[in-house]
Scaffold this motif. Sequence first.
Motif, PDB file in Angstrom:
ATOM      1  N   MET A  26       0.862  -1.198   0.000  1.00  0.00           N
ATOM      2  CA  MET A  26       0.000   0.000   0.000  1.00  0.00           C
ATOM      3  C   MET A  26       0.896   1.245   0.000  1.00  0.00           C
ATOM      4  SD  MET A  26      -0.792   2.489   2.384  1.00  0.00           S
ATOM      5  CE  MET A  26      -0.398   1.700   3.902  1.00  0.00           C
ATOM      6  N   GLY A  27       0.487   2.244  -0.743  1.00  0.00           N
ATOM      7  CA  GLY A  27       1.253   3.506  -0.758  1.00  0.00           C
ATOM      8  C   GLY A  27       0.513   4.533  -1.589  1.00  0.00           C
ATOM      9  N   ASN A  28       0.867   4.632  -2.860  1.00  0.00           N
ATOM     10  CA  ASN A  28       0.116   5.527  -3.772  1.00  0.00           C
ATOM     11  C   ASN A  28      -1.365   5.131  -3.793  1.00  0.00           C
ATOM     12  OD1 ASN A  28       2.098   7.256  -5.080  1.00  0.00           O
ATOM     13  ND2 ASN A  28       2.914   5.398  -6.001  1.00  0.00           N
ATOM     14  N   VAL A  29      -1.572   3.829  -3.806  1.00  0.00           N
ATOM     15  CA  VAL A  29      -2.933   3.266  -3.875  1.00  0.00           C
ATOM     16  C   VAL A  29      -3.015   2.087  -2.895  1.00  0.00           C
ATOM     17  CG1 VAL A  29      -3.466   3.965  -6.265  1.00  0.00           C
ATOM     18  CG2 VAL A  29      -2.218   1.829  -5.844  1.00  0.00           C
ATOM     19  N   SER A  30      -4.192   1.475  -2.786  1.00  0.00           N
ATOM     20  CA  SER A  30      -4.336   0.324  -1.882  1.00  0.00           C
ATOM     21  C   SER A  30      -3.504  -0.844  -2.393  1.00  0.00           C
ATOM     22  CB  SER A  30      -5.811  -0.104  -1.842  1.00  0.00           C
ATOM     23  OG  SER A  30      -6.159  -0.627  -3.133  1.00  0.00           O
ATOM     24  N   LEU A  31      -3.282  -1.818  -1.546  1.00  0.00           N
ATOM     25  CA  LEU A  31      -2.541  -3.021  -1.943  1.00  0.00           C
ATOM     26  C   LEU A  31      -3.233  -3.699  -3.116  1.00  0.00           C
ATOM     27  CD1 LEU A  31      -0.455  -5.326  -1.509  1.00  0.00           C
ATOM     28  CD2 LEU A  31      -2.068  -6.282   0.168  1.00  0.00           C
ATOM     29  N   GLU A  32      -4.537  -3.804  -3.070  1.00  0.00           N
ATOM     30  CA  GLU A  32      -5.300  -4.493  -4.132  1.00  0.00           C
ATOM     31  C   GLU A  32      -5.115  -3.765  -5.464  1.00  0.00           C
ATOM     32  OE1 GLU A  32      -6.476  -3.526  -1.170  1.00  0.00           O
ATOM     33  OE2 GLU A  32      -6.324  -5.562  -0.284  1.00  0.00           O
ATOM     34  N   GLN A  33      -5.276  -2.448  -5.454  1.00  0.00           N
ATOM     35  CA  GLN A  33      -5.142  -1.674  -6.693  1.00  0.00           C
ATOM     36  C   GLN A  33      -3.697  -1.708  -7.190  1.00  0.00           C
ATOM     37  OE1 GLN A  33      -7.791   0.082  -8.439  1.00  0.00           O
ATOM     38  NE2 GLN A  33      -6.189  -0.099  -9.995  1.00  0.00           N
ATOM     39  N   GLY A  34      -2.751  -1.580  -6.255  1.00  0.00           N
ATOM     40  CA  GLY A  34      -1.336  -1.620  -6.649  1.00  0.00           C
ATOM     41  C   GLY A  34      -0.964  -2.936  -7.281  1.00  0.00           C
ATOM     42  N   THR A  35      -1.568  -4.018  -6.792  1.00  0.00           N
ATOM     43  CA  THR A  35      -1.304  -5.343  -7.374  1.00  0.00           C
ATOM     44  C   THR A  35      -1.840  -5.424  -8.792  1.00  0.00           C
ATOM     45  OG1 THR A  35      -1.389  -6.329  -5.170  1.00  0.00           O
ATOM     46  CG2 THR A  35      -1.707  -7.814  -7.041  1.00  0.00           C
ATOM     47  N   ARG A  36      -3.061  -4.943  -9.000  1.00  0.00           N
ATOM     48  CA  ARG A  36      -3.651  -4.960 -10.353  1.00  0.00           C
ATOM     49  C   ARG A  36      -2.828  -4.091 -11.305  1.00  0.00           C
ATOM     50  NH1 ARG A  36      -8.622  -6.073 -11.587  1.00  0.00           N
ATOM     51  NH2 ARG A  36      -9.104  -4.057 -12.508  1.00  0.00           N
ATOM     52  N   ASN A  37      -2.379  -2.937 -10.807  1.00  0.00           N
ATOM     53  CA  ASN A  37      -1.579  -2.040 -11.648  1.00  0.00           C
ATOM     54  C   ASN A  37      -0.251  -2.691 -12.045  1.00  0.00           C
ATOM     55  OD1 ASN A  37      -3.663  -0.219 -11.192  1.00  0.00           O
ATOM     56  ND2 ASN A  37      -2.462   1.098  -9.820  1.00  0.00           N
ATOM     57  N   ALA A  38       0.367  -3.379 -11.097  1.00  0.00           N
ATOM     58  CA  ALA A  38       1.638  -4.058 -11.393  1.00  0.00           C
ATOM     59  C   ALA A  38       1.430  -5.162 -12.431  1.00  0.00           C
ATOM     60  CB  ALA A  38       2.239  -4.635 -10.118  1.00  0.00           C
ATOM     61  N   LEU A  39       0.376  -5.946 -12.250  1.00  0.00           N
ATOM     62  CA  LEU A  39       0.075  -7.021 -13.209  1.00  0.00           C
ATOM     63  C   LEU A  39      -0.155  -6.442 -14.608  1.00  0.00           C
ATOM     64  CD1 LEU A  39      -2.338  -9.083 -10.930  1.00  0.00           C
ATOM     65  CD2 LEU A  39      -0.179  -9.961 -11.903  1.00  0.00           C
ATOM     66  N   ALA A  40      -0.884  -5.341 -14.676  1.00  0.00           N
ATOM     67  CA  ALA A  40      -1.196  -4.726 -15.985  1.00  0.00           C
ATOM     68  C   ALA A  40       0.071  -4.186 -16.641  1.00  0.00           C
ATOM     69  CB  ALA A  40      -2.227  -3.611 -15.796  1.00  0.00           C
ATOM     70  N   ALA A  41       0.935  -3.564 -15.864  1.00  0.00           N
ATOM     71  CA  ALA A  41       2.177  -2.996 -16.424  1.00  0.00           C
ATOM     72  C   ALA A  41       3.079  -4.103 -16.954  1.00  0.00           C
ATOM     73  CB  ALA A  41       2.907  -2.176 -15.357  1.00  0.00           C
TER      74      ALA A  41
END
Length: 345
Positions: A67-82
Amino acid sequence: MRMKMIPCLLVLFAMVLACAPVSGETTASEAPRKVIIDTDTGADDASALILAAKSPELDILGVTVLMGNVSLEQGTRNALAALEIAGCDAPVYEGASRNYSGEKILPVSVFGEDGMGEKGLIHPRKKAQEEDAVDFILRSVRENPGEVEIIVLGPATNIALAMDRDPETMKQVKRIWSMATAGLGVGNATPVAEFNAFLDAPAYSRMLNFGLPVTIIGLDMCNGEAQWTDENFETLRASGEIGRFVTDSFSMIRDFYNQNGSVGSVMNCDSLAMMCVVEKDFVNRTISCHGSCCTEIGETHGQVIFYQEGFTYDLVLNDFEYNVTLVNSVDKADYFDLYLKRIEK
Ligand code: RIB
Ligand code: CA
């Protein structure tokens, strides 16, 4: 029949090498460096993941999220997409959803609610691994003692938790690279504190005091000529699918900067930190230091003070452990072009 087999084998071979090192670009003597990327996946983290995936110097063992810029869940989805848009199949692991003190903190994102410009970019096909991020970090280091470099692009919570869970294993980490602190300049979270150090100052202090070699890239390396301009983003958008993804993800941070005095250019801190890791001659100068992160609640919370080795201060005995390498000069003017060249490969 044999001819028919070859194209299939080539496709399979290409898939296996998706983000594994391209052997042609790395001689046997320069084996790809084993890295773990720890991220709070906002737009600049995502652009850095793409840069890492396109860099044959790196063998990405995995990506750990917090968690930081966004929640852990959102950050995980963003990492997967990138990683998916970069054609990289490195595994992703979920880590801290709370800070080092166990408190649940509301994420703060100048990158938009989803951390990626709110342009509907995030539709990952894959999911995170079942294994916890901290367990993954410790397992990777046990399996590769003295070889793993950890690139920390968000708060240091996952790292501090790993140091608590198994300090003997964490002493086997080769180096930590950290995008954080104001360096020798000014902060962005407060006048003296940078966002990653500020958001979990106790974790950052734990990481610095653990004694591993830590290379720090501060905000002062990311400003001025290193900032990406409107013209840079037009060039990036025109470069193809990845360029469009990165440009769209920066939409809201660019608005934020335009409304706050930095018209027409923005910092891309995490990719600059990643450029320091992968591009051999990008870093011009470093300073050997001891880093001390202020954890008291108050105006200096999250400030990181650097005691430069060999400097005689008037009122402080400067006899610390100098485990910090502070990056003090990079090729700011070349940064965008170097980034573009790598992602266009
Ligand atoms: O201060 C900049 C850092 O904070 C970057 O890593 C950005 O992604 C945010 O995490
Ligand atoms: Ca980040």
